[in-house]
Scaffold this motif. Structure first.
Motif, short mmCIF file in Angstrom:
data_model
loop_
_atom_site.label_atom_id
_atom_site.label_comp_id
_atom_site.label_asym_id
_atom_site.label_seq_id
_atom_site.Cartn_x
_atom_site.Cartn_y
_atom_site.Cartn_z
N GLN A 30 0.83 -1.20 0.00
CA GLN A 30 0.00 0.00 0.00
C GLN A 30 0.87 1.25 0.00
OE1 GLN A 30 -3.09 0.18 2.97
NE2 GLN A 30 -3.26 -2.03 3.04
N VAL A 31 0.34 2.29 -0.61
CA VAL A 31 0.96 3.61 -0.49
C VAL A 31 0.55 4.16 0.87
CG1 VAL A 31 1.03 5.96 -1.39
CG2 VAL A 31 0.95 4.01 -2.97
N VAL A 32 1.52 4.64 1.61
CA VAL A 32 1.25 5.13 2.96
C VAL A 32 1.79 6.54 3.11
CG1 VAL A 32 1.67 4.74 5.42
CG2 VAL A 32 1.42 2.80 3.89
N VAL A 33 1.00 7.40 3.69
CA VAL A 33 1.45 8.76 3.99
C VAL A 33 2.06 8.73 5.38
CG1 VAL A 33 0.72 11.13 4.41
CG2 VAL A 33 -0.31 9.82 2.55
N GLY A 34 3.30 9.21 5.48
CA GLY A 34 3.96 9.34 6.77
C GLY A 34 3.89 10.79 7.22
N ILE A 35 3.52 10.97 8.47
CA ILE A 35 3.37 12.32 9.02
C ILE A 35 4.28 12.46 10.23
CG2 ILE A 35 1.77 13.97 10.05
CD1 ILE A 35 -0.47 12.43 8.49
N LYS A 36 5.23 13.38 10.13
CA LYS A 36 6.16 13.64 11.22
C LYS A 36 5.44 14.45 12.29
CE LYS A 36 10.90 15.29 11.63
NZ LYS A 36 11.97 15.97 10.85
N THR A 37 5.55 14.02 13.53
CA THR A 37 4.87 14.69 14.63
C THR A 37 5.70 14.58 15.90
OG1 THR A 37 2.82 14.78 15.93
CG2 THR A 37 3.51 12.61 15.17
N GLU A 38 5.52 15.50 16.79
CA GLU A 38 6.23 15.46 18.07
C GLU A 38 5.64 14.42 19.01
OE1 GLU A 38 9.05 17.00 19.25
OE2 GLU A 38 9.26 17.49 17.12
N ASP A 39 4.33 14.12 18.88
CA ASP A 39 3.67 13.19 19.80
C ASP A 39 2.96 12.09 19.01
OD1 ASP A 39 2.24 11.86 21.79
OD2 ASP A 39 1.76 13.71 22.86
N VAL A 40 3.69 11.03 18.74
CA VAL A 40 3.17 9.91 17.94
C VAL A 40 1.96 9.29 18.62
CG1 VAL A 40 3.75 7.59 17.12
CG2 VAL A 40 5.41 9.45 16.90
N ASP A 41 2.04 9.06 19.91
CA ASP A 41 0.95 8.41 20.64
C ASP A 41 -0.34 9.23 20.56
OD1 ASP A 41 2.48 6.19 22.68
OD2 ASP A 41 3.70 7.83 21.89
N ASP A 49 -9.93 8.24 17.92
CA ASP A 49 -11.08 8.98 18.46
C ASP A 49 -12.00 9.50 17.35
OD1 ASP A 49 -10.10 8.53 21.00
OD2 ASP A 49 -9.32 10.57 21.28
N ALA A 50 -11.43 9.71 16.16
CA ALA A 50 -12.22 10.20 15.02
C ALA A 50 -12.86 9.06 14.21
CB ALA A 50 -11.34 11.06 14.11
N GLY A 51 -12.73 7.82 14.70
CA GLY A 51 -13.37 6.70 14.02
C GLY A 51 -12.41 5.80 13.26
N GLY A 52 -11.11 6.08 13.34
CA GLY A 52 -10.12 5.23 12.69
C GLY A 52 -9.70 4.08 13.59
N VAL A 53 -8.68 3.34 13.13
CA VAL A 53 -8.21 2.17 13.84
C VAL A 53 -6.69 2.23 13.97
CG1 VAL A 53 -8.01 -0.36 13.72
CG2 VAL A 53 -10.08 0.76 12.92
N ILE A 54 -6.19 1.90 15.14
CA ILE A 54 -4.75 1.78 15.33
C ILE A 54 -4.35 0.37 14.90
CG2 ILE A 54 -2.85 1.78 16.99
CD1 ILE A 54 -4.43 3.87 18.61
N ALA A 55 -3.60 0.27 13.80
CA ALA A 55 -3.17 -1.03 13.28
C ALA A 55 -1.95 -1.55 14.05
CB ALA A 55 -2.84 -0.93 11.80
N LYS A 56 -1.06 -0.63 14.44
CA LYS A 56 0.11 -0.99 15.23
C LYS A 56 0.38 0.17 16.17
CE LYS A 56 4.53 -3.25 14.97
NZ LYS A 56 5.52 -3.89 14.13
N ASP A 71 -7.24 5.67 8.90
CA ASP A 71 -8.22 6.70 9.25
C ASP A 71 -9.63 6.16 9.02
OD1 ASP A 71 -8.82 6.95 6.50
OD2 ASP A 71 -7.80 8.88 6.30
N GLN A 72 -10.63 6.96 9.30
CA GLN A 72 -12.02 6.52 9.20
C GLN A 72 -12.44 6.19 7.77
OE1 GLN A 72 -10.94 9.57 9.93
NE2 GLN A 72 -12.45 11.15 9.51
N PHE A 73 -11.61 6.54 6.79
CA PHE A 73 -11.90 6.24 5.38
C PHE A 73 -11.10 5.05 4.87
CE2 PHE A 73 -12.37 10.86 6.05
CZ PHE A 73 -13.74 10.95 5.89
N GLY A 74 -10.27 4.46 5.75
CA GLY A 74 -9.48 3.30 5.37
C GLY A 74 -8.10 3.60 4.83
N ASN A 75 -7.69 4.85 4.88
CA ASN A 75 -6.36 5.22 4.40
C ASN A 75 -5.30 4.88 5.44
OD1 ASN A 75 -7.25 6.62 1.93
ND2 ASN A 75 -8.18 8.03 3.38
N GLY A 76 -4.21 4.26 5.01
CA GLY A 76 -3.11 3.95 5.91
C GLY A 76 -2.25 5.18 6.15
N LEU A 77 -1.92 5.43 7.40
CA LEU A 77 -1.07 6.55 7.80
C LEU A 77 -0.03 6.06 8.79
CD1 LEU A 77 -3.93 9.06 8.68
CD2 LEU A 77 -2.58 9.06 6.57
#
Length: 85
Positions: A30-41, A49-56, A71-77
């Protein structure tokens, strides 16, 4: 940036494009969008909380802390934060 034969990235400042084999790819095939953030958790929890799923759930590997979500639309992030060198 290269990590053996399973990961390579081109860092363009605010945008990084990476290629990974199944060894290092969070959602192989799958194509995956990676988003750099200070707080991964917190980022992963916000998607859940917005309706998505934590896969790992958030974990540390050799180079970064990361979490894999859908995410809630099934996109991997992937949310990530580089580990200090």
């Amino acid at each position: 940036v290269r990590d053996g034969d399973h990961f390579a990235a081109i860092d363009g400042g605010s945008v990084t494009i990476a290629l990974a084999t199944a060894i290092d790819h969070p959602l192989p095939g799958q194509v995956v969008v990676g988003i750099k953030t200070e707080d991964v958790d917190a980022a992963a929890k916000a998607v859940e909380d917005a309706g998505g799923v934590i896969a790992k759930a958030a974990y540390d590997d050799a180079h970064e802390r990361r979490a894999v979500v859908y995410d809630q639309f099934g996109n991997g992030l992937v949310f990530y934060r580089p580990r200090p060198r």
